[in-house]
Structures are given as C-alpha cells and as structure tokens.
Design an enzyme around this catalytic site. Structure first.
Site, PDB file in Angstrom:
ATOM      1  N   CYS A   2       0.933  -1.182  -0.014  1.00 55.09           N
ATOM      2  CA  CYS A   2       0.206  -0.020   0.056  1.00 55.09           C
ATOM      3  C   CYS A   2       0.804   1.253  -0.025  1.00 55.09           C
ATOM      4  O   CYS A   2       2.142   1.090   0.016  1.00 55.09           O
ATOM      5  CB  CYS A   2      -0.758  -0.046   1.375  1.00 55.09           C
ATOM      6  SG  CYS A   2      -1.675  -1.620   1.717  1.00 55.09           S
ATOM      7  N   ARG A  27       1.705   1.544  -6.152  1.00 55.79           N
ATOM      8  CA  ARG A  27       1.916   0.579  -5.216  1.00 55.79           C
ATOM      9  C   ARG A  27       0.704  -0.149  -4.701  1.00 55.79           C
ATOM     10  O   ARG A  27       0.712  -1.143  -3.970  1.00 55.79           O
ATOM     11  CB  ARG A  27       2.556   1.272  -3.909  1.00 55.79           C
ATOM     12  CG  ARG A  27       3.660   2.247  -4.034  1.00 55.79           C
ATOM     13  CD  ARG A  27       3.974   3.180  -3.001  1.00 55.79           C
ATOM     14  NE  ARG A  27       4.301   2.428  -1.857  1.00 55.79           N
ATOM     15  CZ  ARG A  27       5.450   1.760  -1.421  1.00 55.79           C
ATOM     16  NH1 ARG A  27       6.506   2.164  -2.212  1.00 55.79           N
ATOM     17  NH2 ARG A  27       5.530   1.072  -0.346  1.00 55.79           N
ATOM     18  N   TRP A  87      -3.587  -2.323  -1.455  1.00 53.78           N
ATOM     19  CA  TRP A  87      -3.206  -3.360  -2.113  1.00 53.78           C
ATOM     20  C   TRP A  87      -3.729  -4.412  -1.109  1.00 53.78           C
ATOM     21  O   TRP A  87      -2.707  -4.886  -0.139  1.00 53.78           O
ATOM     22  CB  TRP A  87      -2.019  -3.550  -2.818  1.00 53.78           C
ATOM     23  CG  TRP A  87      -1.938  -4.741  -3.730  1.00 53.78           C
ATOM     24  CD1 TRP A  87      -2.269  -4.710  -4.958  1.00 53.78           C
ATOM     25  CD2 TRP A  87      -0.951  -5.712  -3.486  1.00 53.78           C
ATOM     26  NE1 TRP A  87      -1.781  -5.606  -5.743  1.00 53.78           N
ATOM     27  CE2 TRP A  87      -1.059  -6.523  -4.854  1.00 53.78           C
ATOM     28  CE3 TRP A  87      -0.225  -6.266  -2.614  1.00 53.78           C
ATOM     29  CZ2 TRP A  87      -0.355  -7.648  -4.938  1.00 53.78           C
ATOM     30  CZ3 TRP A  87       0.275  -7.509  -2.557  1.00 53.78           C
ATOM     31  CH2 TRP A  87       0.368  -8.094  -3.922  1.00 53.78           C
ATOM     32  N   ASN A 113       1.076   0.506   5.785  1.00 55.04           N
ATOM     33  CA  ASN A 113       1.910  -0.409   4.429  1.00 55.04           C
ATOM     34  C   ASN A 113       2.564  -1.477   5.266  1.00 55.04           C
ATOM     35  O   ASN A 113       3.622  -1.168   5.972  1.00 55.04           O
ATOM     36  CB  ASN A 113       2.705   0.402   3.686  1.00 55.04           C
ATOM     37  CG  ASN A 113       3.472  -0.455   2.469  1.00 55.04           C
ATOM     38  OD1 ASN A 113       3.030  -1.388   2.199  1.00 55.04           O
ATOM     39  ND2 ASN A 113       4.743   0.102   2.423  1.00 55.04           N
ATOM     40  N   GLY A 114       2.303  -2.788   4.979  1.00 50.27           N
ATOM     41  CA  GLY A 114       3.043  -3.904   5.269  1.00 50.27           C
ATOM     42  C   GLY A 114       1.995  -4.834   5.949  1.00 50.27           C
ATOM     43  O   GLY A 114       0.815  -5.007   5.563  1.00 50.27           O
ATOM     44  N   GLU A 496      10.393 -14.066 -19.285  1.00 47.38           N
ATOM     45  CA  GLU A 496       9.871 -12.647 -19.424  1.00 47.38           C
ATOM     46  C   GLU A 496       8.758 -12.234 -20.129  1.00 47.38           C
ATOM     47  O   GLU A 496       7.683 -11.494 -19.787  1.00 47.38           O
ATOM     48  CB  GLU A 496      11.092 -11.711 -19.534  1.00 47.38           C
ATOM     49  CG  GLU A 496      10.769 -10.014 -19.911  1.00 47.38           C
ATOM     50  CD  GLU A 496      10.167  -9.530 -18.682  1.00 47.38           C
ATOM     51  OE1 GLU A 496      10.276 -10.115 -17.475  1.00 47.38           O
ATOM     52  OE2 GLU A 496       9.727  -8.439 -18.731  1.00 47.38           O
ATOM     53  N   LYS A 500       4.758 -11.364 -19.261  1.00 44.36           N
ATOM     54  CA  LYS A 500       4.202 -10.370 -20.049  1.00 44.36           C
ATOM     55  C   LYS A 500       2.666 -10.460 -20.099  1.00 44.36           C
ATOM     56  O   LYS A 500       1.584  -9.972 -19.902  1.00 44.36           O
ATOM     57  CB  LYS A 500       4.830  -9.530 -20.998  1.00 44.36           C
ATOM     58  CG  LYS A 500       6.149  -8.732 -20.467  1.00 44.36           C
ATOM     59  CD  LYS A 500       5.997  -7.281 -20.037  1.00 44.36           C
ATOM     60  CE  LYS A 500       6.222  -7.400 -18.625  1.00 44.36           C
ATOM     61  NZ  LYS A 500       7.313  -7.837 -17.867  1.00 44.36           N
ATOM     62  N   GLU A 503       0.676 -11.281 -17.260  1.00 42.47           N
ATOM     63  CA  GLU A 503       0.427  -9.965 -16.206  1.00 42.47           C
ATOM     64  C   GLU A 503      -0.582  -9.064 -16.741  1.00 42.47           C
ATOM     65  O   GLU A 503      -1.737  -8.831 -16.229  1.00 42.47           O
ATOM     66  CB  GLU A 503       1.634  -9.218 -16.068  1.00 42.47           C
ATOM     67  CG  GLU A 503       2.693  -9.779 -15.047  1.00 42.47           C
ATOM     68  CD  GLU A 503       3.765  -8.539 -15.305  1.00 42.47           C
ATOM     69  OE1 GLU A 503       4.425  -8.344 -14.034  1.00 42.47           O
ATOM     70  OE2 GLU A 503       4.452  -8.282 -16.314  1.00 42.47           O
ATOM     71  N   HIS A 519      10.530 -34.011 -22.211  1.00 44.29           N
ATOM     72  CA  HIS A 519      10.367 -34.601 -20.777  1.00 44.29           C
ATOM     73  C   HIS A 519       8.867 -34.249 -20.259  1.00 44.29           C
ATOM     74  O   HIS A 519       8.663 -34.084 -19.090  1.00 44.29           O
ATOM     75  CB  HIS A 519      11.339 -33.981 -19.908  1.00 44.29           C
ATOM     76  CG  HIS A 519      12.569 -34.483 -20.369  1.00 44.29           C
ATOM     77  ND1 HIS A 519      13.123 -35.926 -20.619  1.00 44.29           N
ATOM     78  CD2 HIS A 519      13.793 -33.767 -20.811  1.00 44.29           C
ATOM     79  CE1 HIS A 519      14.254 -35.760 -21.005  1.00 44.29           C
ATOM     80  NE2 HIS A 519      14.681 -34.621 -21.237  1.00 44.29           N
ATOM     81  N   LYS A 619       3.211  -2.502  -8.654  1.00 43.46           N
ATOM     82  CA  LYS A 619       4.238  -2.188  -9.067  1.00 43.46           C
ATOM     83  C   LYS A 619       5.604  -2.531  -8.254  1.00 43.46           C
ATOM     84  O   LYS A 619       6.634  -2.987  -8.469  1.00 43.46           O
ATOM     85  CB  LYS A 619       4.473  -0.765  -9.794  1.00 43.46           C
ATOM     86  CG  LYS A 619       5.608  -0.507 -10.475  1.00 43.46           C
ATOM     87  CD  LYS A 619       5.436   0.272 -11.776  1.00 43.46           C
ATOM     88  CE  LYS A 619       6.739   0.235 -12.679  1.00 43.46           C
ATOM     89  NZ  LYS A 619       6.915  -1.019 -13.191  1.00 43.46           N
TER      90      LYS A 619
END
Ligand code: G6P
Length: 624
Positions: A2, A27, A87, A113-114, A496, A500, A503, A519, A619
């Site tokens: 947050c 955030r 968040w 925040n935490g 990567e 994307k 996400e 395999h 982010k």
C-alpha cells in the site's frame, strides 16, 4: 502493498494528500482513504473501495449531501492528516477494509503499509478485553493497541509499547483526537520518509508523493518512529532514544509527463526503450569515474572475483538470468541468479570472492531488500542495480549502479527491464576489462552494439505494427493457453515474455526450456495451444531449437517463431513468424523485447484488460 501519505503544517492539506496518493497508486489501487483532525479538533475521515478517483467522488458526494453538520464537526479537511491507497493482503477490497482503521471510539486513525504477522493473536486478546473490531484487516489491531496504551502513557511511551507487540513489517501513520497536533509515523522494514519544507512536513512511503513540495528528505531508519508536531519532528529508535537521521537532498525528481498521447503508459514505455538504451550507454560512458565510485568496488576486488550472484524478483530476476550469460561469456566469471523469495529461506552459505548484485527497478521489493540485508549481515559485498536513486537498496548496499529508465508507471515492467539488460551488458564488459580480458576498443564496440540493438528494437515494432494490430493479435487473442519456449539465453527471455502475457492479458502460459519439451510438455501440444519459440543466434543452440520446432510441428502444433533473418529452415516451419536482423548473439533478447511487448499489449487491448494496472498486481511489492 500500500502507500501512506501524511502532512503536518499550516495549510489545509486534503488536496495535497490526495495528489500525493495518486502519484503512489502504482503501489496498490484497490481501495483508498483519508483522515484528518479538522478545525474542531475532531477526527474526520472517508474511505472507499477503489482508487483516488473513487475517493474523490465519494468526498464530492458527501460534501454535496446533508452529512456535513453545520457545526463543522464533520468537515473533512485539516492541517494534520493521513491518507492511504491499498493493495489487499488481509481481507478483500471493501469500504470497511479500506484504511484508515479506527479504535473503538473512532478517535484514533491508522494507515498502514505492510503486514502485521501476529495480528490474529493480538486481535483475539483485544477482543477478549472488550475491543470491538469491524474489519478483516491486520491493521485494525494497531488502532486498538494504541487506544489502550495512550490511556496511561505518554505519546512516546505508548508508541514504544505498541511496537514491542507488533511482529512483521510496517510503515504506520497515526493521528488521534487526544493529541490533535501530533502525527506519528513508525517504520519497520516497509519504506517511509519525511519531506521537510520550510513550514510543513510531509511523510510518505515514497518521495514521489512530495517531490514538487520539497527536495529535503529524511529517510527514516529501520525500526524508528517520529513524532511530528507542526514543523517540529523528533525521531526515536526502538529503545526510545532520540536519533538524528540526516536531511538529504533528493536529486531524483521525476515529474509525471503523462501519457504523451499514448493510450496507456505501457505503450509509451515500450516506445521509450530505444531512448533508454541510449541514455544508459551515455550515462555509463560519460560518468565512468562517478559510477565507479558509486559501485564502490576496487579494481583489485574485481580482478579477484570468482563468482557473481544476481538476486531479484519478477522481471528483475529475468534480467539477472540473462545477465548470467553476459558475465560468463564476456567476463568469464561463474555466475548464478537467485529468486530473492527463495534465496532468503535457503541455507545460507557465505561465498568467498563473490559479488552479489541485487537487481530491482524500485529498489524497495521486500524479498530482494531482505536478501540484501542477509548478505550485508554476513559482510558479503553487495551492489544494488536499481532505477530509483533514493531507494532503500541504493542506500543499504555497499555500492550501486543506477539504470536510466526514468519513471516507469505501468505495472508490467518494460523499459526498466531493457535498461537493466543494457547496464548488465556494459557491466560485464567493465569486469572483463578490469581482468585484462578485453581492450577499451571492445567496450566502445559494446556501446555501439547496444545502440544498434535499440534501433532494431524500435524498427521491428514499426515493421510489424500494422500486421499485429490488424491480423495477428486478433487471431491469437482468442486462445486460452500458450506454451513459450526458449533455449540458452532465449529461455530467460521466454520467461519474461510469458510473464508479460500473464500479467497484462491474464492468459495462461507455461514456459519451458525447449530441451525439456520431450520430458513432459510435448503431451500438451495440440492445435489449440500455440507454441511461441524464441530463437538464438548461437549456431549450435539454433540447430537444437530447430529440432524442438520440428517436434512441435510433427504433433500438429501451432508455431509462432521469433527468428533471425538467415534462419530459413526455422522460418519455413512457422505458422507466424517475426524476423530480426542479426546482432551479437548475446543481444538477441534485447532486440526482440519491444516487439513481444507490443504483441502482448495488443492482445491485452483486444481483451479489454486494464493494461497499466492489472488486477491483483502492484508495481512495488514492499511486503513478502
Ligand atoms: C512486481 C512488479 C514486477 C517487477 C517485480 C520486481 O511484481 O509487478 O513488474 O518485476 O515486482 O520489482 P523490482 O522493483 O524489484 O524490480
């Protein structure tokens, strides 16, 4: 995670707090809230599910309605205030779970925040003692604990007593009717800083909240708290001793340029990558002496290095995996990359002659920061490769190397990744040079190669743009699952690229090293699951990849290939192909970066996803 923002000064500050919060929405953005001590010394507050836009709407509705009492008791503005964007970690996103949280009498407000790890136990005890809880959050316990403590103790003693009961990570801002002139800010692990102006004080999770108000910053040390009254502030450690952290000049001022006409920040940032590569090269070659000082590693240490370790999360971890190939091939140093969240909990070995580079765009990611602290505690040399100069990692590592991506706003990282790759490429050349493996000429050639890669990155978007928008993205947007394959240096790049797509388009992707196909994943190959294969320029690896592509086609798989222009056999196998000019094999991922991001972006656009702020993501992840 947050964000928290607070203010103490002579001005009515609601607007400033909301502005500050909206700059920190990267955030977290699932709910938001504001509380102040108003002109009648009463606590007034508002909170809602949704971001700052919804909060503004709620405030406007309240102020138009009858709920504002004529006595002014409910007036929702003041000169001492706190705000929050959330968040969710504990409790889904609802109005009730939004911060601030209150004590039983609604005379104390807390934003956080935490994570308070022992909140269940604390809550049970407080409930048994008669406290009434309304939310499902961990934060609410802080308000109730504080309620008990300030009944009998001084403000300073009350804070100390509360923090001894809390386990976990937190940046807390607290205001109360009992102390209407005091803003309390507490920090353990989660970031928190003060902005000190002439007649006012700001406090926030990130300097970005107040960079337009002051450039004088105090970064609160870990396990400290501050009592702010007017422009006076007293900082204490957890032993209750007064401490004097320095006031520093904030040199990292990123004022938002907006989307510059692009539909999303992500698209703007995709197109900024060529510029970012140029800036990174120019910065590193133009300021070599200063950069070497910041790196804080002597040439003797570099010559003596036996191992390099990279540590990061998400995209930054992928950059490290690619960087491994740079370090091994160019500098001939054994290199390994670790996921910070795994590294922290594995058995710790202290390696001699090992340099660890923590890679992080934000410089605040909790797992990476804790990994850094673990290494520092055992005196292992560390360097932070970060994009934010004022970040905790830059301050705490032995040395640092700053990437030159500028502010990245979209949650999905694009240009920060590119700048990490460019910086790692140059860093590998520096190490090789220090070890006497290459000449200055080779370093200059590396700079040129990066410029060329940047050019190709952008040109390939232009080359395929219309086709992707008109035909390719609409065709692939209907698929529910994808398999991404790479090999050697193109495998971390495939990871990567897959990240994307997950996400921002919410499409399931399984990503494998192509050699592992037989395999297990071969069983998944069918016409309904497109396989995206990222080629390599190394001749031996290319042949292997070509074999893997044949395995896919032999099972009626659908193949999308990112290949290089001379790789005719592979190109001929593909159902869809994107072709790139030849570059230095180590820079193959860099040249493909822009196009794959653009392709994924267009799919997400067609699926009407909230591209810049994907669901459930943030982010900067400052909680575990
Ligand atoms: C979050 C972001 C990712 C980022 C990762 C690591 O998960 O959504 O885009 O790669 O954190 O962040 P860092 O700031 O440490 O690079």
């Amino acid at each position: 995670m947050c964000s928290v923002v607070g203010y103490s000064g002579p001005r009515l500050c609601r607007q400033m707090i909301l502005e500050g919060l909206s700059r920190l929405e990267y955030r977290g953005y699932d709910s938001s809230g504001f509380a102040c001590i108003n002109a009648t010394s009463k606590l007034a507050s508002v909170k809602t599910q949704g971001g700052i836009q919804q909060l503004n709407l709620k405030i406007a509705t309240q102020e138009m309605g009858v709920s504002i009492s004529s006595s002014g008791e409910n007036n929702l503005d003041g000169t001492l205030a706190i705000g929050h964007t959330r968040w969710s970690t504990h409790g889904v996103s609802t109005d009730t779970n939004a911060h601030p949280h209150f004590d039983c009498h609604k005379s104390i407000a807390v934003v956080h925040n935490g994570i308070i790890e022992n909140f269940v136990l604390l809550k049970e005890k407080l409930q048994l003692a008669g406290h009434h809880f309304v939310s499902q959050t961990d934060t609410e316990v802080v308000a109730h604990l504080f309620e008990d403590e300030i009944k009998t103790k001084s403000l300073e003693k009350a804070v100390l007593s509360v923090v001894t009961k809390l386990q976990g990570a937190y940046a807390l801002l607290i205001i109360s009717e009992k102390y209407p002139d005091y803003l309390i800010a507490v920090r353990k692990s989660s970031p928190l800083c003060l902005g000190v102006a002439d007649k006012e004080i700001f406090v926030a999770s990130d300097v970005t909240a107040f960079t337009d108000k002051t450039d004088q910053v105090v970064f609160l040390p870990d396990e400290s708290f501050v009592l702010i009254s007017g422009t006076d502030y007293h900082v204490y450690n957890y032993f209750g001793e007064r401490i004097y952290p320095p006031v520093q000049k904030n040199t990292c001022i990123w004022l938002s340029e907006g989307k510059s006409g692009y539909e999303h920040y992500m698209l703007k940032e995709i197109y900024e990558q060529k510029r970012v590569i140029i800036d990174t090269v120019n910065f590193l070659r133009g300021n070599t002496a200063a950069v070497m000082q910041q790196l804080n590693i002597s040439p003797e240490t570099v010559q003596d290095i036996q191992n390099i370790h990279f540590i990061g999360c998400g995209t930054s971890w992928h950059a490290g995996l690619i960087g491994e190939y740079f370090m091994q091939e160019i500098a001939q140093v054994a290199t390994q990359s670790f996921l910070a969240s795994e590294f922290r909990y594995k058995k710790f070995f202290s390696y001699p002659r090992t340099l660890t580079i923590i890679i992080s765009q934000s410089g605040e990611t909790a797992d990476s920061l804790e990994a850094l602290r673990l290494l520092s505690a055992s005196k292992q040399p560390t360097v932070a490769l970060a994009n934010v100069a004022s970040s905790s990692m830059v301050r705490e590592a032995d040395g640092f190397l700053l990437t030159q991506a500028g502010q990245e706003i979209a949650v999905a990282s694009t240009k920060a990744f590119t700048s990490q790759i460019a910086a790692l490429y140059i860093f590998a050349h520096w190490v090789a040079h220090s070890k006497g493996l290459i000449t200055n000429k080779a370093i200059a050639r590396a700079h040129e190669e990066l410029f060329v890669a940047g050019e190709i990155l952008e040109n390939s978007i232009e080359r395929y743009k219309f086709d992707i928008v008109a035909r390719i993205a609409p065709y692939y947007a209907k698929y529910k699952n994808f398999i991404f394959l790479g090999r050697h240096i193109s495998f971390p790049f495939a990871l990567e690229a897959a990240l994307k797509l997950k996400e921002i388009a919410y499409i399931f992707v399984d990503c494998y090293p192509a050699g592992e196909l037989k395999h297990g994943p071969l069983a998944l190959i069918d016409a309904q699951t497109p396989v995206v294969l990222f080629s390599c320029l190394d001749e031996v690896i290319y042949k292997k990849l070509y074999g893997n592509a044949q395995e896919v086609k032999a099972r009626s798989g659908h193949l999308i290939v990112f290949a290089f222009e001379h790789q005719k056999d592979l190109i001929a196998l593909a159902d869809t192909v994107f072709i790139f000019p030849k570059v230095n094999p180590l820079l193959a991922p860099l040249v493909m970066t822009g196009l794959v991001q653009f392709f994924v972006y267009q799919i997400a656009l067609l699926l009407e996803r909230p591209i810049d702020r994907p669901r459930n993501l943030a982010k900067s992840v400052t909680v575990e």
